[in-house]
Design an enzyme around this catalytic site. Sequence first.
Site, mmCIF file in Angstrom:
data_model
loop_
_atom_site.group_PDB
_atom_site.id
_atom_site.type_symbol
_atom_site.label_atom_id
_atom_site.label_comp_id
_atom_site.label_asym_id
_atom_site.label_seq_id
_atom_site.Cartn_x
_atom_site.Cartn_y
_atom_site.Cartn_z
ATOM 1 N N HIS A 72 0.844 -1.200 0.000
ATOM 2 C CA HIS A 72 0.000 0.000 0.000
ATOM 3 C C HIS A 72 0.874 1.242 0.000
ATOM 4 O O HIS A 72 1.711 1.416 0.878
ATOM 5 C CB HIS A 72 -0.889 0.034 1.243
ATOM 6 N N TYR A 201 -9.690 4.577 6.665
ATOM 7 C CA TYR A 201 -10.072 4.857 8.054
ATOM 8 C C TYR A 201 -11.190 5.890 8.027
ATOM 9 O O TYR A 201 -10.995 6.992 7.505
ATOM 10 C CB TYR A 201 -8.888 5.420 8.836
ATOM 11 N N PRO A 293 -5.905 -1.176 18.084
ATOM 12 C CA PRO A 293 -5.530 -1.609 16.742
ATOM 13 C C PRO A 293 -5.456 -0.490 15.695
ATOM 14 O O PRO A 293 -4.904 -0.701 14.612
ATOM 15 C CB PRO A 293 -6.621 -2.613 16.371
ATOM 16 N N LYS A 297 -0.193 -1.322 14.932
ATOM 17 C CA LYS A 297 1.203 -1.346 15.389
ATOM 18 C C LYS A 297 1.571 -2.583 16.214
ATOM 19 O O LYS A 297 2.749 -2.834 16.448
ATOM 20 C CB LYS A 297 1.503 -0.090 16.224
ATOM 21 N N TYR A 385 2.969 5.998 10.419
ATOM 22 C CA TYR A 385 2.208 4.878 9.849
ATOM 23 C C TYR A 385 3.132 3.822 9.239
ATOM 24 O O TYR A 385 2.938 2.624 9.427
ATOM 25 C CB TYR A 385 1.205 5.394 8.805
HETATM 26 C C1 PHB Z 1 -6.556 -5.130 9.663
HETATM 27 O O1 PHB Z 1 -6.360 -5.359 8.465
HETATM 28 O O2 PHB Z 1 -7.009 -6.000 10.419
HETATM 29 C C2 PHB Z 1 -6.213 -3.781 10.179
HETATM 30 C C3 PHB Z 1 -5.692 -2.836 9.310
HETATM 31 C C4 PHB Z 1 -5.360 -1.591 9.787
HETATM 32 C C5 PHB Z 1 -5.551 -1.288 11.112
HETATM 33 C C6 PHB Z 1 -6.063 -2.247 11.983
HETATM 34 C C7 PHB Z 1 -6.403 -3.486 11.502
HETATM 35 O O3 PHB Z 1 -5.223 -0.064 11.563
#
Ligand code: PHB
Length: 390
Positions: A72, A201, A293, A297, A385
Site C-alpha cells: 500500500h 479509516y 488496533p 502497530k 504509519y
Molecule cells: C486489519 O487489516 O485487520 C487492520 C488494518 C489496519 C488497522 C487495523 C487493523 O489499523
Amino acid sequence: MRTQVAIIGAGPSGLLLGQLLHKAGIDNVILERQSGEYVLGRIRAGILEQVTVDLLREAGVGAGVDAAGTVHHSIELVFGGARHPIDVHGLTGGKVVTAYGQTELTRDLMQARQAAGLATVYEAANVSPLDFGGGKPRVSYQKDGATHTLECDFIAGCDGFHGVSRATVKDSITEYEKVYPFGWLGVLADVPPVSPHAIVYGNSERGFSLCSMRSLTRSRYYVQCPVDDRVEDWSDQRFWDELRLRLDKDLAERIVTGPSIEKSIAPLRSFVAEPMRFGRLFLAGDASHIVPPTGAKGLNLAASDVKYLCGAFIEFYRDNSSAGIDNYSQRCLRRVWKAERFSWWLTSLMHRFPDTEGFGQKLQEAELDYLVNSKAASTALAENYVGLPL
Ligand code: PHB
Ligand code: APR
C-alpha cells in the site's frame, strides 16, 4: 531437557524470535499453552511496516509476504462524507506498508520452524519461569500429565497479554493503562476489498469504520461498537448496512458484501508494563505492551522487540558482551512509547467518544481538516504509519 533460550508462547513474537535465534545458531525451545490450530484461529491486524517485512526476510520467512502481500502506497481518511488520500509513499520518501494476514504470517513461521526441526511443545500446561534472578534459570511445565523441566540460559516471555511471564514479575513492574469506552466489531469475508490499494479509516457521526484486506479476494472490515455488544446481535446484514452508513457514497455503493467467515468484538486498550527485563527473563510483544488496533502497530512492535532481543543474545554468545541485554528494556520502550502515542492519537482522532460530545467532535473536525491540508501534519501521520526507524 536443556536449551539456550526457552521461549514461552508461540504467537508471532515467540515464533519470530525462535526463527531469528535459529538463523544465528542459538538453540531454542518454545512452550505454548494452546494447540497449533488454536493459535492459527486468532484473527488480528495484518499490516506490516517495511522494517517488519525486512526482518521476516532476514529470518528466512519472507517468501509468503513477498508472494502474497499487497503493498500500500497510501491510506485514505473518510470524514464529512468525502475521501482524503494520504500519500504515505510520497511523504516518506518511498516507504510503504504491506497487507499480509497475521494468520498467514503465523503459518509461515510455524512451517519454517517445523522444517528446521526446532522443538515446540504445544499444549504445555502450567508453564512456570523459575530462578531467572540467578545464573541458572529454568521453566517447568506439564505435558500429558507429566511434569518436565527445561533448563536454559535465558527465558523469553512471548506469551501475550494474558501470559504467565508478566504475571510472575507483577510485583516488580509499573503498569500504564488506558481503556477506551468502545470496541471494534470485525468481519472477515471472502469478497474483494473495496479499496485494494489503500486502507480506509472512517470517522462519521455513527462512529469509526475501517476497510482493510487480507488478499484480493479476502477483506477485513471493522466498525466501532459498544464494548458490551454481543456478536449474536450483529447479523451480517446489520454489519454491512452499518458499515455503508459510515463511508462516503462512492465507497458505500462499491462495497461487495458476502457471508462473514469470522466475526468478533475486541476491546481497545493501551497498556505498557515497565521494565521489560528481570534478570534472565525478558518480556516481548503483547506480554509487555498493548496498543489499540488503530494504526496496526501491535505486530510491528512485537517484531522490533524480538529484533532487539535476538541482537542482545547474539552479542552475549558471540561477543561475550551483556551490553545488548542491559539495554534491551530501555531500547524497546523508546520505540514502544512512540507507537503507543501514535495509536492513542489515531484512535482519539477517528472514534466517537461517548463522553466528549460536541466539543470533542469539533476538535476532531478541525484536526482532520488540518491533517489533510498541511503537508507537515500529513507527513507526521505518514512517517508514523510506515513505522519509525529501529
Ligand atoms: C486489519 O487489516 O485487520 C487492520 C488494518 C489496519 C488497522 C487495523 C487493523 O489499523
Ligand atoms: N504458557 C504458554 N503459552 C502461553 C501462556 C502460558 N501460560 N499464556 C499465553 N501463551 C501463549 C498464547 O496461547 C499465545 O499463543 O502465548 C502466545 C502469545 O501470542 P500473542 O498473544 O499473539 O502475543 P505476541 O506473539 O506477542 O503477539 C504480537 O501479534 O497476535 C498479535 O495482538 C498480537 O499484534 C500482537 C502481535
